[in-house]
Scaffold this active site. Structure first.
Site, PDB file in Angstrom:
ATOM      1  N   SER A 102     -11.535   5.281 -49.729  1.00  0.00           N
ATOM      2  CA  SER A 102     -12.093   5.068 -51.061  1.00  0.00           C
ATOM      3  C   SER A 102     -11.181   4.160 -51.895  1.00  0.00           C
ATOM      4  O   SER A 102     -10.973   3.006 -51.524  1.00  0.00           O
ATOM      5  CB  SER A 102     -12.344   6.439 -51.710  1.00  0.00           C
ATOM      6  N   ASP A 152     -24.194   5.932 -49.228  1.00  0.00           N
ATOM      7  CA  ASP A 152     -22.986   6.122 -50.054  1.00  0.00           C
ATOM      8  C   ASP A 152     -23.322   5.722 -51.492  1.00  0.00           C
ATOM      9  O   ASP A 152     -23.653   4.559 -51.754  1.00  0.00           O
ATOM     10  CB  ASP A 152     -21.860   5.245 -49.467  1.00  0.00           C
ATOM     11  N   HIS A 183     -20.377   9.412 -49.553  1.00  0.00           N
ATOM     12  CA  HIS A 183     -19.035   8.821 -49.656  1.00  0.00           C
ATOM     13  C   HIS A 183     -18.007   9.640 -48.870  1.00  0.00           C
ATOM     14  O   HIS A 183     -16.820   9.364 -48.920  1.00  0.00           O
ATOM     15  CB  HIS A 183     -18.653   8.774 -51.151  1.00  0.00           C
TER      16      HIS A 183
HETATM   17  C1  MLT Z   1     -12.575   2.877 -56.816  1.00  0.00           C
HETATM   18  O1  MLT Z   1     -12.502   3.058 -58.005  1.00  0.00           O
HETATM   19  O2  MLT Z   1     -11.675   2.386 -56.130  1.00  0.00           O
HETATM   20  C2  MLT Z   1     -13.853   3.291 -56.185  1.00  0.00           C
HETATM   21  O3  MLT Z   1     -14.805   3.521 -57.161  1.00  0.00           O
HETATM   22  C3  MLT Z   1     -13.715   4.458 -55.320  1.00  0.00           C
HETATM   23  C4  MLT Z   1     -13.135   5.637 -56.036  1.00  0.00           C
HETATM   24  O4  MLT Z   1     -13.854   6.400 -56.660  1.00  0.00           O
HETATM   25  O5  MLT Z   1     -11.944   5.808 -55.961  1.00  0.00           O
END
Ligand code: MLT
Length: 204
Positions: A102, A152, A183
């Protein structure tokens, strides 16, 4: 940067650079590292940005909307930290393979987007396109595994395809593994990444 380093049992084994998701720590992905390559060295790093107390690798303006200046600054910060960590721990800087989930996958993708030799390869679990409109470095032959979700809610299938074609356009060798668990980083996705790693980098 706050981190944990554990030398591997094999001298020539890669260093797995572990990059957590939002709200994680430098230790989150240690179990994943032992699934991928139990003999590898591991360098787990904690992101330097806090969002409501949750560590991240760069600031965002809203979910999925990144602060691009901070992303560039933090990408360089991590790249420089890898140089320092290699020197102080005595590992080969050219033998670093990122494993990110992520937000951690997004900063790993940003390392690939900005630096030719920062990573020898990358396992990206549920990454997004970190940045648009910049020329990518020559990534000829750099192996990249992407774990993605057809459903996702944070990263659409279309964005996964866009990221794949940007990386392939720079010469990277990308393999995408699709699942349908949103996700989430599932055990089967982690196993697919481990199998890809074994095929790509040889015996574990
Ligand atoms: C991010 O902010 O890098 C993406 O939205 C994934 C997350 O939630 O960390």
């Amino acid at each position: 940067m706050k981190h944990v380093y554990q030398p591997g049992s094999r001298q020539d084994a890669p260093v797995l650079l572990l990059l957590h998701g939002t709200g994680g720590t430098e230790r989150d992905l240690l179990p994943l590292a032992s699934m991928i390559d139990p003999g590898a060295s591991v360098l787990g790093v904690r992101g330097n940005v806090l969002e409501n107390g949750m560590p991240r690798f760069f600031r965002r303006i809203a979910e999925g909307v990144f602060d691009e200046e901070d992303l560039k600054f933090r990408t360089k910060e991590l790249h420089d930290f890898l140089d320092e960590a290699a020197a102080s721990n005595g590992f080969d800087r050219r033998n670093v393979i990122a494993v990110g989930y992520s937000n951690g996958a997004n900063i790993a993708a940003s390392l690939l987007f900005h630096y030719k030799d920062s990573l020898k390869g990358a396992i990206l679990h549920h990454p997004m396109v970190p940045l648009r409109g910049i020329p990518l470095p020559d990534l000829t032959g750099t192996p990249v595994f992407i774990g993605a979700g057809t459903n996702d809610p944070i990263c659409s299938g279309r964005e996964t395809e866009e990221l794949t074609s940007l990386l392939e356009g720079a010469g990277a060798k990308v393999q995408v593994h699709w699942e349908s668990f949103g996700h989430r980083l599932t055990e089967s996705e982690a196993k697919a990444a481990a199998a890809w790693y074994e095929n790509t980098f040889g015996a574990r």
